[in-house]
Design a protein around this motif. Structure first.
Motif, PDB file in Angstrom:
ATOM      1  N   GLY A  59      38.235  36.906  56.490  1.00  0.00           N
ATOM      2  CA  GLY A  59      38.650  37.869  55.646  1.00  0.00           C
ATOM      3  C   GLY A  59      39.356  37.347  54.345  1.00  0.00           C
ATOM      4  N   LEU A  60      40.081  36.289  54.579  1.00  0.00           N
ATOM      5  CA  LEU A  60      40.645  35.517  53.616  1.00  0.00           C
ATOM      6  C   LEU A  60      39.897  34.756  52.918  1.00  0.00           C
ATOM      7  CD1 LEU A  60      43.873  33.864  55.385  1.00  0.00           C
ATOM      8  CD2 LEU A  60      43.986  35.721  53.953  1.00  0.00           C
ATOM      9  N   ILE A  62      36.508  35.688  52.077  1.00  0.00           N
ATOM     10  CA  ILE A  62      35.805  36.762  51.379  1.00  0.00           C
ATOM     11  C   ILE A  62      37.082  37.010  50.276  1.00  0.00           C
ATOM     12  CG2 ILE A  62      34.993  39.019  51.248  1.00  0.00           C
ATOM     13  CD1 ILE A  62      34.354  38.565  54.371  1.00  0.00           C
ATOM     14  N   ARG A  63      38.218  37.580  50.439  1.00  0.00           N
ATOM     15  CA  ARG A  63      38.989  37.766  49.527  1.00  0.00           C
ATOM     16  C   ARG A  63      39.305  36.835  48.316  1.00  0.00           C
ATOM     17  NH1 ARG A  63      43.222  40.911  47.613  1.00  0.00           N
ATOM     18  NH2 ARG A  63      44.953  39.811  46.827  1.00  0.00           N
ATOM     19  N   GLN A  64      39.308  35.450  48.662  1.00  0.00           N
ATOM     20  CA  GLN A  64      39.328  34.457  47.853  1.00  0.00           C
ATOM     21  C   GLN A  64      37.902  34.422  46.957  1.00  0.00           C
ATOM     22  OE1 GLN A  64      41.890  32.663  47.414  1.00  0.00           O
ATOM     23  NE2 GLN A  64      40.824  31.315  45.743  1.00  0.00           N
ATOM     24  N   SER A  70      36.096  36.851  46.246  1.00  0.00           N
ATOM     25  CA  SER A  70      36.251  37.975  45.358  1.00  0.00           C
ATOM     26  C   SER A  70      36.841  37.949  44.254  1.00  0.00           C
ATOM     27  CB  SER A  70      36.525  39.205  46.130  1.00  0.00           C
ATOM     28  OG  SER A  70      37.846  39.160  46.842  1.00  0.00           O
ATOM     29  N   LEU A  71      37.934  36.961  44.295  1.00  0.00           N
ATOM     30  CA  LEU A  71      39.058  36.784  43.009  1.00  0.00           C
ATOM     31  C   LEU A  71      38.312  35.633  42.238  1.00  0.00           C
ATOM     32  CD1 LEU A  71      42.176  37.154  45.050  1.00  0.00           C
ATOM     33  CD2 LEU A  71      41.310  38.860  43.662  1.00  0.00           C
TER      34      LEU A  71
END
Length: 275
Positions: A38-39, A41-43, A45-46
């Motif tokens: 999850g981390l 994927i978030r990284q 996306s940013l």
């Protein structure tokens, strides 16, 4: 016999305990992997999209530095943006063959002015304004609205006016910081009555500050409206104008083949670019 049964029970209990501990540990491991994924994927996306390809005249140009832009691409961006911003015909760009023969009238877009009222800018000006930085765009549009004659949107052919920005020269960009450039432009703003052909020619020499910008593609793709596609195409150059100042030619604009220009007045800012 009793001892044998007790021994078997202890063995079974030990196996169950080991199994429970192993299962619990496996669940903890899976949970940790989910959190890690999850981390990641978030990284992702940013992270801004890398600038792999830059187009000049429709031809791809390799670009390693995400802040780097080709000088010719910057000049074309300036020319395209300013022509779209200050060329007003009173009609919308044709989207099909029928509209070429019978163009749709441009109803304009209402913009709030600093005085508290509202005035119209052309649709092309409003779309081109998305090539400006967000903090500069609002004030710039207000100034453009004040410059735009109401006759541009007149339904009376005898009163209609058009405006065209004729660019004489766009100077080579001068880098002032990583990802930032200063570009001089020499042009004339020509306003003309459709009936009678009376013309008003105003020198329009400007000093533009440009910087590299991020770009995110249209999430709707081909399903978006023509207006949405036009706005996203403006941002596709990965550049934005964040300030416009008056430009002074040191040779009085008698020779466009040299680079003799400077900013007009130390106290002038983008608010006074039309003076």
């Amino acid at each position: 016999m009793v001892r044998l049964l007790e021994k078997r029970q202890r063995t079974t209990a030990s196996v169950l305990t080991v199994f429970a501990i192993a299962t619990f540990s496996l669940h903890i491991l899976v949970l940790f992997l989910f959190l890690l994924q999850g981390l990641n994927i978030r990284q992702l996306s940013l992270t801004k999209p890398p600038n792999f390809v830059q187009l000049i005249d429709g031809k791809p140009v390799g670009n390693i530095d995400d802040l780097a832009r080709e000088p010719e691409a910057i000049r074309q961006f300036i020319s395209k943006t300013m022509i779209s911003m200050f060329s007003w015909s009173g009609t919308l760009p044709a989207q099909n063959i029928e509209e070429v023969a019978t163009p749709k009238p441009d109803l304009g877009v209402l913009i709030q002015t600093p005085q508290g009222g509202s005035q119209k800018v052309s649709t092309s000006s409003w779309i081109a304004s998305f090539a400006l930085s967000e903090d500069f765009r609002k004030g710039f549009l207000s100034t453009v609205a004040e410059m735009t004659p109401t006759e541009v949107f007149s339904e009376n052919p005898s009163l209609m006016m058009t405006s065209q920005l004729v660019i004489k020269r766009v100077y080579p960009p001068r880098q002032i910081a990583p990802g930032k450039w200063r570009v001089g432009m020499v042009a004339d703003l020509i306003q003309k009555n459709r009936v009678g052909g009376a013309r008003l020619i105003t020198p329009f020499n400007k000093d533009l500050l440009v910087r590299a910008a991020d770009y995110f593609g249209n999430p709707q793709g081909d399903n978006g409206t023509d207006l949405q596609k036009a706005i996203y195409s403006v941002r596709a150059d990965r550049l934005e104008i964040y300030e416009i100042r008056n430009l002074c030619l040191l040779d009085g604009n008698n020779n466009l083949n040299n680079d003799k220009f400077t900013q007009c007045g130390a106290g002038q800012t983008s608010d006074s670019f039309t003076r």
